[in-house]
Design a protein around this motif. Structure first.
Motif, PDB file in Angstrom:
ATOM      1  N   ASN A 117       0.276 -10.409  11.087  1.00  0.00           N
ATOM      2  CA  ASN A 117      -0.610  -9.788  10.099  1.00  0.00           C
ATOM      3  C   ASN A 117      -2.045 -10.242  10.355  1.00  0.00           C
ATOM      4  O   ASN A 117      -2.299 -11.427  10.534  1.00  0.00           O
ATOM      5  CB  ASN A 117      -0.217 -10.184   8.672  1.00  0.00           C
ATOM      6  CG  ASN A 117       0.964  -9.405   8.152  1.00  0.00           C
ATOM      7  OD1 ASN A 117       1.538  -8.591   8.853  1.00  0.00           O
ATOM      8  ND2 ASN A 117       1.314  -9.647   6.913  1.00  0.00           N
ATOM      9  N   ALA A 118      -2.950  -9.300  10.365  1.00  0.00           N
ATOM     10  CA  ALA A 118      -4.357  -9.625  10.567  1.00  0.00           C
ATOM     11  C   ALA A 118      -4.906 -10.322   9.325  1.00  0.00           C
ATOM     12  O   ALA A 118      -4.512  -9.995   8.208  1.00  0.00           O
ATOM     13  CB  ALA A 118      -5.134  -8.354  10.855  1.00  0.00           C
ATOM     14  N   THR A 165      -6.999  -8.472   1.910  1.00  0.00           N
ATOM     15  CA  THR A 165      -7.022  -7.232   1.117  1.00  0.00           C
ATOM     16  C   THR A 165      -5.753  -7.111   0.288  1.00  0.00           C
ATOM     17  O   THR A 165      -5.792  -6.780  -0.897  1.00  0.00           O
ATOM     18  CB  THR A 165      -7.184  -6.008   2.042  1.00  0.00           C
ATOM     19  OG1 THR A 165      -8.425  -6.127   2.725  1.00  0.00           O
ATOM     20  CG2 THR A 165      -7.152  -4.711   1.259  1.00  0.00           C
ATOM     21  N   PHE A 166      -4.615  -7.406   0.901  1.00  0.00           N
ATOM     22  CA  PHE A 166      -3.343  -7.321   0.198  1.00  0.00           C
ATOM     23  C   PHE A 166      -3.280  -8.337  -0.939  1.00  0.00           C
ATOM     24  O   PHE A 166      -2.864  -8.018  -2.058  1.00  0.00           O
ATOM     25  CB  PHE A 166      -2.171  -7.519   1.161  1.00  0.00           C
ATOM     26  CG  PHE A 166      -0.835  -7.422   0.499  1.00  0.00           C
ATOM     27  CD1 PHE A 166      -0.396  -6.219  -0.034  1.00  0.00           C
ATOM     28  CD2 PHE A 166      -0.004  -8.527   0.400  1.00  0.00           C
ATOM     29  CE1 PHE A 166       0.840  -6.115  -0.658  1.00  0.00           C
ATOM     30  CE2 PHE A 166       1.233  -8.437  -0.216  1.00  0.00           C
ATOM     31  CZ  PHE A 166       1.655  -7.231  -0.740  1.00  0.00           C
ATOM     32  N   HIS A 168      -5.258  -7.158  -3.816  1.00  0.00           N
ATOM     33  CA  HIS A 168      -4.555  -6.065  -4.487  1.00  0.00           C
ATOM     34  C   HIS A 168      -3.483  -6.622  -5.434  1.00  0.00           C
ATOM     35  O   HIS A 168      -3.377  -6.190  -6.584  1.00  0.00           O
ATOM     36  CB  HIS A 168      -3.930  -5.127  -3.450  1.00  0.00           C
ATOM     37  CG  HIS A 168      -3.057  -4.078  -4.019  1.00  0.00           C
ATOM     38  ND1 HIS A 168      -3.536  -3.038  -4.785  1.00  0.00           N
ATOM     39  CD2 HIS A 168      -1.715  -3.908  -3.951  1.00  0.00           C
ATOM     40  CE1 HIS A 168      -2.525  -2.273  -5.161  1.00  0.00           C
ATOM     41  NE2 HIS A 168      -1.413  -2.779  -4.671  1.00  0.00           N
ATOM     42  N   ILE A 212       0.824  -1.207   0.000  1.00  0.00           N
ATOM     43  CA  ILE A 212       0.000   0.000   0.000  1.00  0.00           C
ATOM     44  C   ILE A 212       0.861   1.261   0.000  1.00  0.00           C
ATOM     45  O   ILE A 212       0.491   2.279  -0.562  1.00  0.00           O
ATOM     46  CB  ILE A 212      -1.004  -0.004   1.182  1.00  0.00           C
ATOM     47  CG1 ILE A 212      -2.100   1.026   0.979  1.00  0.00           C
ATOM     48  CG2 ILE A 212      -0.306   0.218   2.504  1.00  0.00           C
ATOM     49  CD1 ILE A 212      -3.106   0.646  -0.073  1.00  0.00           C
ATOM     50  N   ALA A 270      -6.506  -7.949   6.661  1.00  0.00           N
ATOM     51  CA  ALA A 270      -5.480  -7.166   5.959  1.00  0.00           C
ATOM     52  C   ALA A 270      -4.748  -8.039   4.947  1.00  0.00           C
ATOM     53  O   ALA A 270      -4.435  -7.597   3.839  1.00  0.00           O
ATOM     54  CB  ALA A 270      -4.494  -6.562   6.956  1.00  0.00           C
ATOM     55  N   SER A 271      -4.488  -9.287   5.308  1.00  0.00           N
ATOM     56  CA  SER A 271      -3.811 -10.209   4.388  1.00  0.00           C
ATOM     57  C   SER A 271      -4.668 -10.483   3.161  1.00  0.00           C
ATOM     58  O   SER A 271      -4.158 -10.540   2.040  1.00  0.00           O
ATOM     59  CB  SER A 271      -3.486 -11.530   5.091  1.00  0.00           C
ATOM     60  OG  SER A 271      -2.556 -11.312   6.137  1.00  0.00           O
TER      61      SER A 271
END
Length: 106
Positions: A64-65, A71-72, A75, A9, A68-69
């Protein structure tokens, strides 16, 4: 044309075009990602082959949550799909590999 991508990000897109090195902050949305990569590929105008070196990511990192993982990972998938749609060959490499290429040119 060489493109290097740090998919984080706070990462970005760096590219070399006709001996000039340019860098952009990572676009925020998948639409912006596609738009920027499309704009970059249009610069080559069919005269230069394009290859993209994208950081090899995807390993689990403790702390790492889960959301969030996910979402990454989405991406990174969006980046790869944009490259595929634009017919840009991409190769996954370590961050050092593509960054060293650009640092050596500065």
């Amino acid at each position: 044309m060489i493109i290097g991508i740090d998919p984080g990000i706070s990462g970005g897109i760096t590219y070399e075009f006709r001996k000039e090195i340019l860098a952009l902050k990572m676009p925020k949305t998948k639409e912006e990602v596609f738009s920027e990569l499309s704009r970059i590929s249009l610069k080559a105008d069919g005269y230069e082959p394009i290859v993209c070196y994208i950081e090899k990511v995807g390993q689990y990192r403790p702390g790492n949550a889960g959301p969030a993982s996910v979402t990454f990972a989405r991406h990174v998938g969006n980046l790869e799909m944009a490259l595929i749609a634009l017919k840009i060959k991409y190769i996954q490499v370590s961050p050092q590999k593509w960054m060293n290429y650009f640092v050596g040119k500065l």
